[in-house]
Design a protein around this motif. Structure first.
Motif, mmCIF file in Angstrom:
data_model
loop_
_atom_site.group_PDB
_atom_site.id
_atom_site.type_symbol
_atom_site.label_atom_id
_atom_site.label_comp_id
_atom_site.label_asym_id
_atom_site.label_seq_id
_atom_site.Cartn_x
_atom_site.Cartn_y
_atom_site.Cartn_z
ATOM 1 N N ALA A 49 0.832 -1.203 0.000
ATOM 2 C CA ALA A 49 0.000 0.000 0.000
ATOM 3 C C ALA A 49 0.869 1.257 0.000
ATOM 4 O O ALA A 49 0.630 2.187 -0.777
ATOM 5 N N VAL A 50 1.890 1.277 0.850
ATOM 6 C CA VAL A 50 2.771 2.444 0.918
ATOM 7 C C VAL A 50 3.547 2.601 -0.389
ATOM 8 O O VAL A 50 3.716 3.722 -0.896
ATOM 9 N N ARG A 51 3.996 1.498 -0.970
ATOM 10 C CA ARG A 51 4.722 1.555 -2.246
ATOM 11 C C ARG A 51 3.848 2.186 -3.335
ATOM 12 O O ARG A 51 4.295 3.058 -4.086
ATOM 13 N N LEU A 52 2.591 1.763 -3.404
ATOM 14 C CA LEU A 52 1.680 2.301 -4.411
ATOM 15 C C LEU A 52 1.329 3.752 -4.133
ATOM 16 O O LEU A 52 1.211 4.562 -5.065
ATOM 17 N N LEU A 53 1.164 4.103 -2.861
ATOM 18 C CA LEU A 53 0.909 5.504 -2.522
ATOM 19 C C LEU A 53 2.084 6.380 -2.938
ATOM 20 O O LEU A 53 1.898 7.484 -3.454
ATOM 21 N N ARG A 54 3.298 5.892 -2.718
ATOM 22 C CA ARG A 54 4.488 6.641 -3.125
ATOM 23 C C ARG A 54 4.439 6.913 -4.625
ATOM 24 O O ARG A 54 4.687 8.029 -5.075
#
Length: 109
Positions: A61-66
């Motif tokens: 999730a954090v990777r995609l948000l980045r």
């Protein structure tokens, strides 16, 4: 993307999250895989991040948000989005949230 058919647009943005919230886990997984195969844009990546956050897959999730933020999805709603609640307290998410907040602040003179 105005050129996409409505169904393709939905699949890339809201369908995986909606299916997961409705309890249709297998269909949500398929929709998320399909959405990942579409051209990546900030809205699609943001909603895929929501899907992964709801599944408890914080790192993804954090990777995609980045990626979404890097493509221009900078919005104060991120810190209030209930789909991202599971990420609150995660160092990667908190760093990204601070970055988004800083981008939204008017430039100091």
């Amino acid at each position: 993307d105005a050129g996409l058919p409505v169904e393709e647009w939905l699949r890339g943005r809201v369908r995986p999250v909606a299916l997961l919230k409705a309890g249709h886990v297998e269909q949500a997984e398929t929709a998320a895989r399909d959405a990942g195969a579409l051209s990546e844009d900030d809205d699609g990546l943001y909603n895929l991040a929501c899907y992964h956050a709801l599944r408890g897959e914080k790192a993804e999730a954090v990777r995609l948000l980045r990626q979404a933020v890097d493509l221009g999805d900078v919005d104060s709603y991120m810190s209030r989005d209930p789909d991202l609640q599971s990420l609150h307290g995660d160092p990667g998410y908190e760093s990204l949230a601070r970055e988004v907040q800083a981008r939204l602040q008017p430039a100091a003179k």
